[in-house]
Enzyme design. Structure first.
Site, short mmCIF file in Angstrom:
data_model
loop_
_atom_site.label_atom_id
_atom_site.label_comp_id
_atom_site.label_asym_id
_atom_site.label_seq_id
_atom_site.Cartn_x
_atom_site.Cartn_y
_atom_site.Cartn_z
N ASP A 141 36.16 31.01 -31.94
CA ASP A 141 36.09 31.18 -33.39
C ASP A 141 35.10 30.18 -33.98
OD1 ASP A 141 38.41 30.83 -36.19
OD2 ASP A 141 36.74 32.23 -35.87
N LYS A 144 28.79 32.46 -33.76
CA LYS A 144 28.65 33.74 -33.03
C LYS A 144 27.63 33.63 -31.89
CE LYS A 144 25.85 35.47 -36.94
NZ LYS A 144 24.59 34.97 -36.52
N ASP A 169 37.37 35.88 -32.29
CA ASP A 169 37.39 36.30 -33.69
C ASP A 169 35.99 36.79 -34.10
OD1 ASP A 169 37.91 34.71 -36.93
OD2 ASP A 169 38.39 36.74 -36.25
N ASN A 170 35.91 37.58 -35.16
CA ASN A 170 34.64 37.95 -35.81
C ASN A 170 33.69 38.77 -34.96
OD1 ASN A 170 35.05 34.65 -36.69
ND2 ASN A 170 35.27 36.25 -38.23
N GLU A 199 39.08 38.14 -42.87
CA GLU A 199 40.15 37.40 -43.56
C GLU A 199 40.04 37.54 -45.08
OE1 GLU A 199 38.29 36.13 -41.14
OE2 GLU A 199 37.24 34.33 -41.73
#
Ligand SMILES: Cc1ncccc1-c1cc(O)c2nc[nH]c(=O)c2c1
Ligand SMILES: [Mg+2]
Length: 214
Positions: A141, A144, A169-170, A199
């Site tokens: 997290d 990227k 995540d993401n 989120e």
């Protein structure tokens, strides 16, 4: 002088959460981010998926890449068995400073080690510095562009074992296309996408759960 968003998030925790009660810390942050200011915590919707994966894995040794204010660190640690530990890496010292205080408010200092600095430099030192053999669960997290290189580094450093779970995540927003391509096409992983939302918004996002096959 003007406060920062992490400082305002910490104040919301200290004002609204009960000291020593991790779930009230999680609730206070989610309320602050829904009602006052968006912040890049994994949040309540993806957080429920995170909770279910943590409960299923029941990890003894967890690595989190990207602490920010400690929301997911607290969320994970509150579900860990007694002797389990989580090492969380944070590049930004201001974020790390806030995260330590959020973690202290939750009363989870004994289960969590916040480490400041670049993940690419700390991952090769995990064994010698923290006595880690392998991780049972890794929560990605952070940034990227580091998901794929850090995953390859974890492999090369022998920090993954047959059955280690990577949860990222993401993977849609902001998106990690090279990481997704790798874990979904490599014979060394079995990957599964959990569709959700960014989120506190209606935008699509999701978590990618990948089992390392050894
Ligand atoms: C900041 C932001 N703006 C618009 C859309 C998504 C994001 C965003 C959301 C996250 O959950 C993040 N998690 C870790 N690291 C990030 O950089 C990050 C960025
Ligand atoms: Mg995130």
């Amino acid at each position: 002088t003007q406060s920062t968003r992490p400082q305002r998030l910490l104040h919301a925790v200290q004002k609204n959460a009960t000291k020593g009660d991790p779930r009230s810390v999680v609730k206070a942050i989610d309320n602050f981010c829904r009602q006052k200011e968006w912040a890049m915590n994994v949040g309540d919707e993806k957080g429920c998926i995170l909770d279910s994966v943590v409960s299923e894995v029941n990890p003894v040794t967890v690595l989190e890449l990207g602490t920010y204010c400690g929301y997911s660190t607290v969320r994970i640690a509150s579900l860990l068995p007694p002797r389990a530990k989580i090492i969380t890496l944070e590049f930004n010292p201001d974020y790390a400073k806030i995260a330590r205080q959020v973690i202290a408010w939750a009363g989870l200092e004994d289960k969590i080690q916040v480490v400041e600095g670049p993940s690419g430099e700390w991952i090769p030192k995990m064994k010698e510095q923290f006595g880690v053999k392998t991780f049972d669960l890794v929560f990605l997290d952070h940034w990227k562009d580091r998901y794929l290189p850090d995953t390859k580094l974890l492999e090369d450093c022998g920090l993954l074992r047959k059955g280690t779970i990577l949860l990222a995540d993401n993977v849609i927003c902001p998106g990690t296309p090279d990481y997704l391509e790798y874990v979904r096409n490599s014979p060394r992983y079995k990957s599964q996408y959990f569709k959700s939302h960014l989120e506190y918004t209606k935008a699509e996002d999701g978590l990618e759960k990948s089992v390392f096959l050894g």
